[in-house]
Design an enzyme around this catalytic site. Structure first.
Site, PDB file in Angstrom:
ATOM      1  N   ASN A   1      47.864 -82.217  42.230  1.00 30.33           N
ATOM      2  CA  ASN A   1      48.298 -82.192  41.012  1.00 30.33           C
ATOM      3  C   ASN A   1      47.886 -83.320  40.229  1.00 30.33           C
ATOM      4  OD1 ASN A   1      50.132 -84.241  41.172  1.00 30.33           O
ATOM      5  ND2 ASN A   1      51.362 -82.750  42.292  1.00 30.33           N
ATOM      6  N   ILE A   2      48.107 -83.469  38.825  1.00 26.31           N
ATOM      7  CA  ILE A   2      47.606 -84.355  38.042  1.00 26.31           C
ATOM      8  C   ILE A   2      48.301 -85.518  38.193  1.00 26.31           C
ATOM      9  CG2 ILE A   2      49.473 -83.472  36.067  1.00 26.31           C
ATOM     10  CD1 ILE A   2      45.730 -84.921  35.554  1.00 26.31           C
TER      11      ILE A   2
ATOM     12  N   GLU B   1      49.240 -86.599  41.281  1.00 22.46           N
ATOM     13  CA  GLU B   1      48.547 -87.175  42.332  1.00 22.46           C
ATOM     14  C   GLU B   1      47.171 -87.758  42.100  1.00 22.46           C
ATOM     15  OE1 GLU B   1      50.959 -84.030  45.459  1.00 22.46           O
ATOM     16  OE2 GLU B   1      49.081 -83.727  44.349  1.00 22.46           O
TER      17      GLU B   1
ATOM     18  N   ASP C   1      51.872 -74.656  46.149  1.00 23.43           N
ATOM     19  CA  ASP C   1      51.788 -74.052  47.572  1.00 23.43           C
ATOM     20  C   ASP C   1      51.210 -72.474  47.198  1.00 23.43           C
ATOM     21  OD1 ASP C   1      52.850 -76.006  49.013  1.00 23.43           O
ATOM     22  OD2 ASP C   1      54.845 -75.146  48.646  1.00 23.43           O
TER      23      ASP C   1
END
Length: 477
Positions: A195-196, A198, A264
């Site tokens: 995700n952004i 991370e 997920d």
């Protein structure tokens, strides 16, 4: 993008990673506790759902695809609940029971559609021999078309490097949902889906799209990946690959209730679509449809084909490549935006040394419609037009700079002396040139007019030209 939904029953995915139980306590909140300034929740409903890697498996199962889940659990009631729910969803599983660690539980207290607090019951699976898990992967991997590694940094994937090497040896694509700042652990994977948050924890803050794309390309090269898919919550997703322009999978603005488990869902649908034979681009499109559905739901959720089709049919979700494109991709992209009623503006030129006159002209051109195409003369075309000393900057450099301008949607090269063929192929609604042209003298104008389009000549900033800049530099030297 035209997408035919696959027959997911032919898909098969092996999931390995951190499994957990997502538990929800629901109840009304009407008063504050007398002993502390905290709300009192009168719990009247408890719901347990498979989480983490198990939620990936649930999303795959909701599509009717075949899957198997491998991971670590404790020897406790939570493990029993997890196994029971997986069985009810026809998901095959093989868990290694660890007596020294509990099954991970994420408990969320919910009231009035708000999450008040999350309590984590977990213990890192350290000092656990993962040899058994690696042997299970080796046993089952040949029976599945795609491998998903769901890493929540809980210790189940301490042998992840060996798993990736094994998958590469068996020629099975590897999708990794990463965690933490040690992306080197995922070297050699096919696709990473951070995700952004991370992603920026690895590369630093990305102030604009150009920085984000450049840093994504660095990650791809440094860790020998095929692609990187950055999930961005309600802003959609960005797909970066080694050799193609980035793809943006955007969603219309909508109320986002919860993003729990949305990653997920993306990984689950993406892996099932790839397993069915869909291209990476079309698999990402389908995954974005599913994510658009689950972020409107409460708690850990899944999406199904019917929901995805409803979203696609209502035009909630679209995919648009931007920046430097080839002619075929640009033609397809124009078709997408035209279906939404958007108007296309096109201009062309050398744009050798970009200056304020160019920027002002392109800004005014964009105002005529919704999307701006800039067609750029190739180096050979420029030499024939301007002389042997031009261009100063190569085609790649000129296109890169133009693509960085916010007013420019798409940049495409042409190699002929004029853009007439390209104009006819792309069929813009507005054809624009700057300077002292007459409409009839603009290359491609007659075809645009015949199709009911508009040809415009815009004023160009006096005294601003690449030639003047070059001559001024020569005089100073």
């Amino acid at each position: 993008m035209t997408v035919i939904f696959p027959n997911f029953s032919k898909s098969s995915v092996l999931i390995v990673g951190d499994v957990m139980l997502d538990r929800y306590w629901y109840g009304p909140t009407d008063k504050i506790a007398p002993e502390a300034p905290v709300p009192i929740v009168k719990v009247n409903k408890i719901i347990d759902r498979p989480g983490g890697a198990a939620n990936v498996a649930m999303n795959i199962a909701s599509l009717g695809a075949r899957s198997r889940l491998l991971g670590l659990t404790g020897v406790d009631e939570a493990a029993k609940i997890l196994k029971k729910q997986l069985n009810e969803s026809n998901i095959k599983w093989n868990f290694i029971s660890v007596r020294t660690c509990p099954t991970i539980i994420k408990l969320r207290v919910m009231s009035r559609n708000q999450q008040l607090i999350r309590l984590d019951f977990e213990q890192y699976f350290n000092n656990v021999d993962t040899t058994k898990l690696l042997k299970q992967v080796e046993l089952y991997l040949p029976k599945y078309k795609v491998l998903v590694l769901s890493d929540y940094a809980k210790g189940s994937l301490n042998c992840i490097e060996e798993i990736i090497k094994l998958a590469r040896y068996m020629n099975v694509p590897v999708i990794v949902d990463p965690k933490g700042i040690q992306f080197s652990r995922y070297k050699g994977a096919t696709l990473l889906t951070p995700n952004i948050s991370e992603f920026e924890s690895i590369v630093g803050s990305c102030r604009n799209e150009k920085i984000l794309i450049n840093r994504a390309q660095e990650i791809i090269i440094d860790y020998n990946l095929s692609a990187l898919l950055i999930t961005r919550s309600e802003r959609g997703m960005t797909l970066c690959t080694r050799y193609a322009a980035p793809l943006y999978f955007s969603t219309q603005k909508k109320k986002v209730y919860h993003v729990t488990g949305a990653g997920d869902t993306v990984v689950g649908v993406l892996s099932a679509a790839l397993s069915s034979g869909k291209s990476l681009e079309k698999a990402c499109f389908l995954a974005n449809l599913a994510a658009s559905a689950v972020i409107k739901k409460s708690g850990t959720s899944t999406s199904n084909v019917t929901e995805m089709k409803n979203i696609m049919n209502s035009h909630i979700c679209t995919t648009l490549p931007v920046g430097i494109l080839d002619e075929k991709t640009l033609k397809q992209t124009i078709s997408v935006v035209r279906n939404r009623g958007e108007k296309i503006v096109m201009t062309n030129g050398v744009f050798d040394i970009l200056h304020s006159g160019h920027v002002s002209y392109l800004t005014n051109a964009k105002k005529l419609g919704d999307r701006l195409i800039v067609a750029v003369n190739s180096d050979g075309s420029t030499r024939r037009l301007k002389g042997k000393t031009r261009p100063i900057n190569t085609l790649e450099q000129r296109m890169f700079i133009l693509a960085a301008l916010t007013v420019v949607d798409w940049v495409v090269p042409f190699y002929e002396d004029t853009p007439s063929r390209l104009v006819a192929y792309l069929s813009p609604d507005f054809l624009v040139k700057g300077g002292d042209y007459h409409v009839c003298d603009i290359e491609g104008s007659q075809g645009v007019l015949n199709r009911g389009g508009t040809v415009r000549v815009l004023n160009f900033q006096t005294g601003c030209s690449s030639s003047n800049i070059i001559n001024a530099i020569k005089r100073k030297n």
